[in-house]
Write a protein that holds these residues in place. Structure first.
Motif, PDB file in Angstrom:
ATOM      1  N   PHE A   1     -25.586 -15.962  82.202  1.00 56.02           N
ATOM      2  CA  PHE A   1     -25.121 -15.625  80.865  1.00 56.02           C
ATOM      3  C   PHE A   1     -25.477 -14.166  80.593  1.00 56.02           C
ATOM      4  N   ALA A   2     -24.522 -13.416  80.083  1.00 47.94           N
ATOM      5  CA  ALA A   2     -24.757 -12.006  79.756  1.00 47.94           C
ATOM      6  C   ALA A   2     -25.229 -11.875  78.310  1.00 47.94           C
TER       7      ALA A   2
ATOM      8  N   ALA B   1     -32.168 -21.573  79.601  1.00 52.68           N
ATOM      9  CA  ALA B   1     -31.204 -21.322  80.675  1.00 52.68           C
ATOM     10  C   ALA B   1     -31.771 -21.776  82.021  1.00 52.68           C
ATOM     11  N   ASN B   2     -33.029 -21.458  82.283  1.00 55.35           N
ATOM     12  CA  ASN B   2     -33.662 -21.852  83.546  1.00 55.35           C
ATOM     13  C   ASN B   2     -33.743 -23.374  83.695  1.00 55.35           C
ATOM     14  N   GLU B   3     -34.027 -24.055  82.599  1.00 56.60           N
ATOM     15  CA  GLU B   3     -34.102 -25.513  82.641  1.00 56.60           C
ATOM     16  C   GLU B   3     -32.770 -26.130  83.073  1.00 56.60           C
ATOM     17  N   LEU B   4     -31.661 -25.477  82.706  1.00 56.55           N
ATOM     18  CA  LEU B   4     -30.330 -25.995  83.015  1.00 56.55           C
ATOM     19  C   LEU B   4     -29.768 -25.414  84.308  1.00 56.55           C
ATOM     20  N   GLY B   5     -30.567 -24.609  85.000  1.00 50.15           N
ATOM     21  CA  GLY B   5     -30.118 -24.045  86.267  1.00 50.15           C
ATOM     22  C   GLY B   5     -29.364 -22.740  86.145  1.00 50.15           C
TER      23      GLY B   5
ATOM     24  N   THR C   1     -29.347 -18.477  84.431  1.00 50.72           N
ATOM     25  CA  THR C   1     -30.211 -17.346  84.127  1.00 50.72           C
ATOM     26  C   THR C   1     -29.516 -16.464  83.094  1.00 50.72           C
ATOM     27  N   VAL C   2     -30.250 -15.506  82.557  1.00 52.51           N
ATOM     28  CA  VAL C   2     -29.750 -14.617  81.499  1.00 52.51           C
ATOM     29  C   VAL C   2     -29.989 -13.179  81.924  1.00 52.51           C
TER      30      VAL C   2
END
Length: 404
Positions: free
Chosen positions: A91-92, A124-128, A130-131
């Motif tokens: 995700f940006a 984001a990390n929990e769902l696989g 990154t940002v």
């Protein structure tokens, strides 16, 4: 394909007439997400004939799928085709300045921004996923640069998160991005005016209702409401802007008026954020509190404004909170340790960051649907800067005897 049409036809027969377009869109969106680019879209008249609906209904459903970025019709072609599914796990995040400046340690808002960003990263990390923070081209970028930027965003990112605005007029890249319906986008702690993009932001109705209730519980019926505003609004283009409701004087007043009872009398104190801000701030506090029937409390839209107000009130010989109670919106690490400890409405920055990712995933689950804003409640931090206002104090302020 035949099974899809059979099931869809049954739903259409059992549904309401005005559900036709939505049912067609949802069924096709689900099939496209499952099959990705391998799914071949039928011609409009073929699908209409198969489902026994009008061509116009299918055409509207295709248009909604196009707006959601699921299908497209190449220039010069009458055939629609599926858009390749986004496989990116990134995700940006578009922020109004270079990232290292955005989180610099000497910035008063550093702790807020780090909590916001931490919430994004953790969820984001929990769902696989990154940002990644990114920057846009300059506001005056040419058409070719803007087109290349949008293509890169579609290709390399799963969605776009806007945190604030760059604060510049005629921002061509940002305007083009906000109008692009093929890229899932959301605003965080702000609101896009003129763009159909959901936001995750503070629930101001709940916040102001809580402020009024809290002050009334201490017998404060007449209190000042102080905020800063800018008379200049930066428009991304002639009908598009990103802003925060808290800087809108009309919005703040409407929220207080909507939630107050007849016994509550807010005294509105907007101060323009200009070169004379400090002098105007001092004059406003003096004019409002240097009268016999002065407000018994003051609410400030920022912690830093509350600290300034406390210093000015003390210079006037008024005690906080014995003579005037003070509370603020937002919170800081030093608020519990100030003198007196500052009562605030604390924002859920970390939780809001997590909610942004969940909201983006909701948009992906229901492509083409109008996803509502996610409003985050604030939490009262009851500290020592607000105290009760007794009946005797009221009589003394008006020069009356208590036994009258």
């Amino acid at each position: 394909m035949t099974e899809l049409f059979t099931d869809l036809r049954k739903k259409l027969l059992s549904g309401k007439r005005n559900d036709t377009v939505t049912l067609i869109r949802d069924a096709l969106a689900q099939k496209i997400s499952q099959e990705q680019e391998n799914f071949e879209l039928p011609r409009i008249y073929q699908l209409a004939e198969e489902l026994r609906v009008s061509n116009q209904s299918v055409r509207k459903a295709y248009s909604l799928l196009s707006d959601a970025g699921l299908i497209e019709r190449p220039a010069g072609s009458k055939l629609w085709k599926c858009v390749k599914h986004r496989s990116s796990k990134v995700f940006a995040v578009i922020i109004p300045e270079p990232f290292l400046s955005f989180i610099r340690l000497n910035n008063l808002n550093f702790q807020y921004r780090m909590m916001m960003f931490s919430g994004l990263i953790d969820r984001a990390n929990e769902l696989g996923f990154t940002v990644a923070p990114i920057t846009l081209p300059p506001p005056d970028a040419d058409d070719e640069t803007i087109a290349d930027t949008l293509k890169e965003l579609r290709t390399n990112y799963r969605g776009i998160i806007h945190i604030g605005t760059r604060g510049m007029d005629n921002d061509r890249p940002l305007a083009a991005l906000l109008k692009d319906r093929s890229i899932p986008q959301i605003t965080f702690a702000c609101q896009a005016v003129g763009a159909d993009i959901p936001s995750v932001r503070v629930d101001w109705e709940q916040t102001i209702a809580s402020i009024i209730h809290y002050l009334r519980s201490f017998n404060h019926h007449r209190f000042a409401v102080l905020w800063s505003y800018s008379s200049r609004q930066n428009a991304i283009d002639h009908n598009l802007s990103i802003t925060s409701p808290i800087i809108s004087s009309d919005y703040i007043k409407s929220c207080f008026e909507k939630n107050r009872e007849t016994s509550v009398q807010p005294v509105y104190c907007p101060i323009e954020h200009s070169g004379n801000f400090n002098n105007n701030f001092i004059k406003t506090i003096q004019n409002v509190f240097n009268v016999p029937n002065r407000p018994t409390a003051i609410w400030c839209s920022q912690v830093v404004l509350a600290y300034r107000a406390i210093n000015i009130l003390r210079d006037m010989g008024l005690r906080v909170p014995e003579d005037v109670s003070v509370m603020s919106f937002g919170d800081r690490l030093d608020a519990p340790h100030s003198t007196p400890p500052l009562s605030t409405m604390r924002c859920q920055h970390y939780e809001s960051g997590r909610a942004v990712i969940d909201h983006l995933m909701l948009m992906e689950k229901y492509p083409g649907d109008q996803i509502p804003d996610k409003l985050m409640s604030t939490i009262l931090a009851d500290r020592g800067s607000v105290t009760g206002y007794s009946i005797k104090d009221i009589y003394d302020d008006f020069g009356m005897e208590e036994n009258l």
